[in-house]
Design a protein around this motif. Structure first.
Motif, PDB file in Angstrom:
ATOM      1  N   CYS A 133       0.831  -1.209   0.000  1.00 11.73           N
ATOM      2  CA  CYS A 133       0.000   0.000   0.000  1.00 11.73           C
ATOM      3  C   CYS A 133       0.865   1.259   0.000  1.00 11.73           C
ATOM      4  O   CYS A 133       0.594   2.209  -0.751  1.00 11.73           O
ATOM      5  CB  CYS A 133      -0.920   0.007   1.207  1.00 11.73           C
ATOM      6  N   ALA A 134       1.896   1.277   0.831  1.00 11.39           N
ATOM      7  CA  ALA A 134       2.767   2.452   0.907  1.00 11.39           C
ATOM      8  C   ALA A 134       3.479   2.684  -0.416  1.00 11.39           C
ATOM      9  O   ALA A 134       3.619   3.832  -0.867  1.00 11.39           O
ATOM     10  CB  ALA A 134       3.791   2.263   2.031  1.00 11.39           C
ATOM     11  N   GLY A 190       2.088   6.560  -6.937  1.00 11.75           N
ATOM     12  CA  GLY A 190       0.975   7.341  -7.468  1.00 11.75           C
ATOM     13  C   GLY A 190       1.147   8.831  -7.260  1.00 11.75           C
ATOM     14  O   GLY A 190       0.828   9.635  -8.138  1.00 11.75           O
ATOM     15  N   SER A 191       1.668   9.210  -6.106  1.00 14.00           N
ATOM     16  CA  SER A 191       1.828  10.641  -5.815  1.00 14.00           C
ATOM     17  C   SER A 191       3.092  11.206  -6.449  1.00 14.00           C
ATOM     18  O   SER A 191       3.090  12.318  -6.981  1.00 14.00           O
ATOM     19  CB  SER A 191       1.854  10.863  -4.299  1.00 14.00           C
ATOM     20  N   MET A 222      -3.830   4.025  -8.098  1.00 19.18           N
ATOM     21  CA  MET A 222      -4.497   3.983  -6.798  1.00 19.18           C
ATOM     22  C   MET A 222      -5.676   3.009  -6.783  1.00 19.18           C
ATOM     23  O   MET A 222      -6.146   2.636  -5.714  1.00 19.18           O
ATOM     24  CB  MET A 222      -5.003   5.385  -6.422  1.00 19.18           C
ATOM     25  N   PHE A 223      -6.157   2.609  -7.946  1.00 23.41           N
ATOM     26  CA  PHE A 223      -7.277   1.667  -7.992  1.00 23.41           C
ATOM     27  C   PHE A 223      -6.883   0.286  -7.465  1.00 23.41           C
ATOM     28  O   PHE A 223      -7.747  -0.555  -7.213  1.00 23.41           O
ATOM     29  CB  PHE A 223      -7.822   1.542  -9.420  1.00 23.41           C
ATOM     30  N   VAL A 282      -8.294  -3.219  -3.735  1.00 19.33           N
ATOM     31  CA  VAL A 282      -8.090  -4.675  -3.854  1.00 19.33           C
ATOM     32  C   VAL A 282      -7.249  -5.177  -2.689  1.00 19.33           C
ATOM     33  O   VAL A 282      -7.584  -6.182  -2.039  1.00 19.33           O
ATOM     34  CB  VAL A 282      -7.411  -5.008  -5.201  1.00 19.33           C
ATOM     35  N   ILE A 283      -6.148  -4.482  -2.413  1.00 26.62           N
ATOM     36  CA  ILE A 283      -5.273  -4.874  -1.298  1.00 26.62           C
ATOM     37  C   ILE A 283      -6.015  -4.745   0.032  1.00 26.62           C
ATOM     38  O   ILE A 283      -5.897  -5.605   0.915  1.00 26.62           O
ATOM     39  CB  ILE A 283      -3.988  -4.022  -1.298  1.00 26.62           C
TER      40      ILE A 283
END
Length: 200
Positions: free
Chosen positions: A37-38, A44-45, A53-54, A58-59
């Motif tokens: 996630c991190a 993404g950023s 980010m989609f 899911v995660i």
């Protein structure tokens, strides 16, 4: 130590990806989910690629329901489960030492790209005070889009390499396959030789 714990606290910690697993003692699995996630948020950023980010929902859903399923197990069933990294991080010590030398060029290009990106962003903040507003706006727009352009070109390059590699693999398999007609002719010749030998 993996052991059955409070259902309520497991539920609360499960709101954070990997938190429920860590609370129950599955440290490697929880660390894998949290790191994934991190990493996605960072990419993404930093690269300004919001579609990545989609993957986060899911995660999150996997992490949440995995923790809920583990919570419903008995202590004996929990102890039988193995705590392992989801991305085979535990196999890193056995990696071929020549791996980094093989991909040294790609690693160097990645480091150069990251270094230039950091340098450019810092320099842009400094020189923006001496440039007209419209030029600063243009430079910021370019700096936002360049990482996306490079990543998209890299993805296209990898896709082309995968397609060309698959074509070569299929071609090599086709070259090694014996032709049906050839096999059929050889079998017929063997039968004829055997019949001739029996007649003699």
């Amino acid at each position: 130590m993996i052991k059955k714990k409070s259902s309520f606290l497991t539920f609360i910690f499960s709101m954070l990806p990997g938190g429920g697993q860590m609370y129950m003692g599955f440290m490697k699995e929880g660390l894998s989910l949290l790191s994934a996630c991190a990493l996605i948020i960072f990419l993404g950023s930093w690269l300004n690629i919001s579609p990545i980010m989609f993957v986060l929902p899911v995660i999150w859903f996997y992490s949440f329901f995995d923790a809920m399923n583990k919570m419903s197990l008995t202590q004996e069933q929990l102890e039988k489960l193995e705590d392992k990294y989801l991305f085979q991080i535990d196999k890193l010590p056995s990696i071929n030492p020549n791996l980094f030398s093989k991909y040294k060029l790609y690693i160097a290009l990645l480091l150069i790209f990251v270094g230039l990106s950091i340098l450019w962003n810092n320099m842009l903040n400094v020189i923006s005070a001496f440039l007209p507003g419209y030029m600063v706006n243009v430079l910021y727009r370019i700096s936002d889009r360049v990482p996306q352009l490079i990543v998209s070109l890299f993805i296209i390059y990898v896709g082309i390499k995968l397609i060309s590699g698959k074509k070569e693999e299929l071609k090599s398999e086709k070259d090694f396959q014996p032709q049906d007609d050839t096999v059929h002719d050889v079998v017929i010749q063997e039968i004829e030789i055997k019949d001739n030998a029996e007649e003699i």
